[in-house]
Each structure stands twice: as C-alpha cells, then as structure tokens.
Design a protein around this motif. Structure first.
Motif, mmCIF file in Angstrom:
data_model
loop_
_atom_site.group_PDB
_atom_site.id
_atom_site.type_symbol
_atom_site.label_atom_id
_atom_site.label_comp_id
_atom_site.label_asym_id
_atom_site.label_seq_id
_atom_site.Cartn_x
_atom_site.Cartn_y
_atom_site.Cartn_z
ATOM 1 N N TRP A 1 0.590 -1.107 -0.041
ATOM 2 C CA TRP A 1 -0.137 0.020 0.046
ATOM 3 C C TRP A 1 0.935 1.343 -0.063
ATOM 4 N N VAL A 2 2.217 1.099 0.373
ATOM 5 C CA VAL A 2 3.028 2.288 0.311
ATOM 6 C C VAL A 2 3.457 2.660 -0.968
ATOM 7 N N LEU A 3 3.726 1.566 -1.853
ATOM 8 C CA LEU A 3 3.646 1.816 -3.277
ATOM 9 C C LEU A 3 2.836 2.187 -3.933
ATOM 10 N N VAL A 4 1.490 2.012 -3.750
ATOM 11 C CA VAL A 4 0.371 2.369 -4.191
ATOM 12 C C VAL A 4 0.261 3.860 -3.878
ATOM 13 N N LEU A 5 0.247 4.000 -2.610
ATOM 14 C CA LEU A 5 0.309 5.474 -2.188
ATOM 15 C C LEU A 5 1.350 6.481 -2.827
ATOM 16 N N GLY A 6 2.536 6.166 -3.037
ATOM 17 C CA GLY A 6 3.503 6.690 -3.810
ATOM 18 C C GLY A 6 3.171 6.936 -5.277
ATOM 19 N N GLY A 7 2.719 5.628 -5.910
ATOM 20 C CA GLY A 7 2.050 6.004 -7.308
ATOM 21 C C GLY A 7 1.081 6.849 -7.479
ATOM 22 N N GLY A 8 0.219 6.970 -6.512
ATOM 23 C CA GLY A 8 -0.905 7.806 -6.707
ATOM 24 C C GLY A 8 -0.472 9.185 -6.527
ATOM 25 N N GLY A 9 0.316 9.336 -5.437
ATOM 26 C CA GLY A 9 0.924 10.835 -5.459
ATOM 27 C C GLY A 9 1.650 11.338 -6.576
ATOM 28 N N ILE A 10 2.353 10.427 -7.406
ATOM 29 C CA ILE A 10 3.080 10.909 -8.435
ATOM 30 C C ILE A 10 1.940 11.500 -9.683
ATOM 31 N N VAL A 11 1.072 10.427 -9.642
ATOM 32 C CA VAL A 11 -0.070 10.861 -10.629
ATOM 33 C C VAL A 11 -0.886 12.135 -10.408
ATOM 34 N N VAL A 12 -1.129 12.518 -9.307
ATOM 35 C CA VAL A 12 -1.784 13.810 -8.842
ATOM 36 C C VAL A 12 -0.943 14.859 -9.231
ATOM 37 N N GLY A 13 0.404 14.688 -8.748
ATOM 38 C CA GLY A 13 1.365 15.777 -9.127
ATOM 39 C C GLY A 13 1.239 16.118 -10.359
ATOM 40 N N LEU A 14 1.303 15.066 -11.406
ATOM 41 C CA LEU A 14 1.681 15.278 -13.049
ATOM 42 C C LEU A 14 0.248 15.999 -13.366
ATOM 43 N N VAL A 15 -0.905 15.582 -13.195
ATOM 44 C CA VAL A 15 -2.075 16.108 -13.420
ATOM 45 C C VAL A 15 -2.232 17.472 -13.073
ATOM 46 N N THR A 16 -1.965 17.958 -11.830
ATOM 47 C CA THR A 16 -2.309 19.243 -11.279
ATOM 48 C C THR A 16 -1.052 20.373 -11.659
ATOM 49 N N TYR A 17 0.154 19.697 -11.951
ATOM 50 C CA TYR A 17 1.250 20.732 -12.020
ATOM 51 C C TYR A 17 2.322 20.506 -12.771
ATOM 52 N N GLY A 18 2.157 19.664 -13.876
ATOM 53 C CA GLY A 18 3.216 19.134 -14.614
ATOM 54 C C GLY A 18 3.616 19.796 -15.833
ATOM 55 N N ARG A 19 2.785 20.919 -16.234
ATOM 56 C CA ARG A 19 2.934 21.708 -17.636
ATOM 57 C C ARG A 19 4.225 22.429 -17.863
ATOM 58 N N LYS A 20 4.561 23.134 -16.634
ATOM 59 C CA LYS A 20 5.969 24.074 -16.754
ATOM 60 C C LYS A 20 6.904 23.310 -17.179
ATOM 61 N N VAL A 21 7.426 22.313 -16.530
ATOM 62 C CA VAL A 21 8.664 21.575 -16.646
ATOM 63 C C VAL A 21 8.513 20.856 -17.877
#
Length: 421
Positions: free
Chosen positions: A307-327
């Motif tokens: 579940w820790v790997l799932v939490l990490g994978g979920g956080g990565i996905v949310v970060g990209l969707v919300t703020y990934g465009r600039k980089v």
C-alpha cells in the motif's frame, strides 16, 4: 513509555501525508521530464501524455519500485548508530520528506527540471550530519549515488547519440527514407519492449510474489517484445505516405512513423521512471513505518508494504495532473528542437539507463538521465542545435538542489525534535 510507542500513530499519519506530498513533487517535476520529449516533439498531446503517465507511472511504481526503495531507505545512514535513539530516525525521515517536497514545489513553480533523487538524498544527508554527526552517514553509499549523477547523463547521452546516428544512417540517409523507416522501426519497437520487460522481470516483481530465473526472464522478455512489435507494426501500417510541397526528402512521412514509436517510448519512460523514482517518496516513509511497527528496532523488515507503493504511485499521478505543464515545456522545447525521431532516441536512451539503474538498485536521477539524452541528440546535430542559456539555468538549478534540500531538512528536523522530543 518510549516516544515511538507514545506517538506511533501520529508519526505514521505524518509520514503518509509528507510521503504523498513528496510523491506529488515527483509527479509535478520529474514525470514532466519523462513526458517532455514526447510532447515537445509533437508526437503526443499534453492530454495523451498525462493519460499514458497516469497508467504507466503507477504500474512502474507498484510492480518494479521495491528494489531501489531499499537503497534509499537503508543505504545512506548507518543503522547501528540509531539503535538507542530510533526516534531521531523518525524525525529525520519526516524532515527529509518535507524538505525535498518543499524544494520540488518551488522548482516546479519556476519550471526548473531538478532532480528528486538529489533532493531526497541531500535532505537525508543534511538531517544526519546535523542531528547525528557526520560519522552517521555511510559516505561510501553516498559517493556511489553521487557518482551515478555524473555517470547517468553521460551514459544516456552516449546511448542517445549512438541511437540517433543509427536512425540517421539507416533511415534518413537511405534512398527512400519512408520505406527504410517502415523496415527498421519494428526493430526499435522490439528494443523498447524487450529492455523494459527484461529488467522488470529480473529485478522488480519479487515483492508481489513473482521470482523468475534469468533465463525465464530473458525468454518472457523476448515474447513481450515481439507482442509489442506486432502492435506497433499494426499501428504503423495506418500511417499514410504523404509528401508535402516543401518536403523534398520525404522526411515528414518518416517522422509520422516515429510519432507512432514515440507512443511506445513514452510508455516505457513512464514505467521506468515510476519504478526508479517512487523510491524517493516511499523510501523514507517505509523507514518510518518499519521503526514504528517494530517498536523502535531500526533495521526492521526490508520489504516495502504494497500500500506504500500504491500511495507513492497515486501521489506521482496527482502531481503530474495538477502541476506538470511548466517543466514539460522546459524539457520538451527549451534545450533543443525535437522531432519525433530525435525525441525517440532521447527517450529510449533515458528509459534504458533508468531501467538498468533500477535493476541494480542504484537511485539515479531521471532528470539528469533525460536531460543528458536530449543533449546527446542535440550534439549529434552539432553544438549550434543546443540552447546554451536554458542548459545553464538547468545546471544552476541542479547545483542549488543539494544544499537547498539539506538546509530545509535541518530546519524541519529541529522543529520536529522540539515538538515531540
């Protein structure tokens, strides 16, 4: 009653929150790097990049993220020095997560492609030196990780340079570039499928109960590579040869064929990135859970809970969707002009390097690897093809990352120590 027994639940809740924040930072900054070449070469749209990343980042983190996580969790600090004061490890890992995540938030706002691996390793070293003394750090392990920061861009840059040269020689310099592309592109598709499958099977699936021998992994990877090649050939047949007025060499049609190939390399890069960089978010989190659940035993179990790997994978996905465009914009269009064929060479080189590193348990920087690969492709066309001003800004942000991570970690470490200690 020990501090860990007293505040155990609070520590785990904080660890999950900070771990998710760190994974968000990885998504906002690092995944954007992984997708930058595909978007910059116009092979896929931002929307398609986000969908691909959401699926393959998550799968990479969950299926193949266990190996590197152990290196970040246990490799940097000498556990023997913390047997009497396990709470210091908990404060330190919480501080490291919060510090690295804060720096990634700042860098993402500026559009800087910085290294999440740099950020977390710098933060862990910073808290260890300030809180436990310089002797607590395994400098051998740190120097190995630091060496990989130089080796990875050189390796990926060299692979990208070589790959793009083969593309130029076999396809663009052929008498009929479009026919040559149709002939050779399936070989490149096979390479993508084989490389990613091989390392995933050899190293990545132990923690979900699958442990193949090297020969079994090799044969399975060949089969997976062939299946992916079959899908690629079917997609490739749908590309029409249309020669535009200004395209005397017929390169436009060739680039469309490479556009199909970029779909596969984008998936490979997202998977490779998820497998390697989830460690930056869940390594410290796993260390905290291990210490709390064992009642203060610092060495604890090596395996990371699923579940820790799932939490990490979920956080990565949310970060990209919300703020990934600039980089994405910085990497995709800022360093050098990318076409699908150039983007393909850079992405496959970077994915190969990251996947090899993930297989050997070395937490390299995906950012350094990908930027190195893009530079390699640019150099294959000559120095004039590179934007030196953007490269200078990126280099400066890389240099700041280690001290920024360390400084913030020291500040948060003493704050947490004051609150609980």
């Amino acid at each position: 009653m020990s501090i860990i027994a007293q505040h155990g639940e609070i520590f785990i809740i904080l660890a999950c929150l900070f771990g998710f924040f760190m994974a968000w930072g990885v998504g906002a900054n690092d995944v954007a790097n992984a997708m930058g070449t595909s978007v910059g070469s116009r092979a896929i749209t931002i929307k398609q990049a986000i969908i691909i990343a959401v699926i393959f980042e998550f799968l990479g983190a969950w299926l193949a993220g266990g190996e590197v996580t152990d290196t970040v969790r246990k490799g940097i600090i000498d556990p023997a020095l913390l047997t009497d004061t396990p709470e210091l490890l908990v404060y330190g890992m919480l501080a490291a997560l919060l510090a690295a995540a804060t720096w990634l938030l700042i860098a993402s706002m500026r559009g800087w492609p910085v290294s999440t691996t740099h950020s977390i390793v710098g933060a862990i070293v910073g808290f260890a030196v300030a809180g436990l003394g310089a002797a607590s750090v395994d400098w051998g392990a740190v120097s190995k990780i630091a060496a990989s920061w130089v080796v990875s861009p050189l390796l990926s840059g060299s692979i990208a340079f070589g790959l793009f040269k083969t593309v130029q020689h076999l396809i663009f310099e052929a008498r009929d570039p479009f026919a040559a592309a149709k002939r050779y592109v399936p070989v490149y598709i096979f390479l993508v499928g084989f490389v990613v499958a091989m390392v995933t099977l050899v190293k990545g699936l132990k923690h979900i109960g699958l442990d193949f021998s090297y020969t079994q992994s090799f044969l399975l990877s060949v089969v997976i590579g062939l299946i992916i090649t079959g899908i690629g050939v079917l997609l490739e047949r749908r590309v029409d040869y249309q020669k535009s007025a200004g395209d005397s060499f017929g390169y436009g049609g060739v680039e469309r064929v490479f556009g199909v190939l970029m779909l596969f390399t984008a998936c490979a890069m997202a998977f490779a990135h998820g497998s390697n960089d989830v460690a930056n978010a869940v390594g410290p989190l796993a260390a905290i859970i291990s210490v709390v659940q064992s009642g203060g035993a610092v060495e604890g179990a090596a395996l990371v809970p699923w579940w820790v790997l799932v939490l990490g994978g979920g956080g990565i996905v949310v970060g990209l969707v919300t703020y990934g465009r600039k980089v994405i914009a910085t990497v995709g269009t800022g360093i050098t002009e990318l076409t699908p064929s150039r983007g393909f060479a850079a992405t496959l080189a970077a994915a190969t390097t990251v996947v090899l590193a993930s297989g050997t348990g070395l937490p390299i920087s995906t950012t350094h690897t990908l930027v190195g690969a893009v530079l390699g492709v640019g150099l294959a066309r000559g120095m004039s093809a590179l934007n030196l001003r953007v490269i200078g800004t990126i280099a400066m942000s890389w240099l700041i990352t280690l001290p920024a991570g360390a400084g913030l970690a020291i500040l948060f470490f003493f704050t947490l120590k004051g609150m609980f200690g």
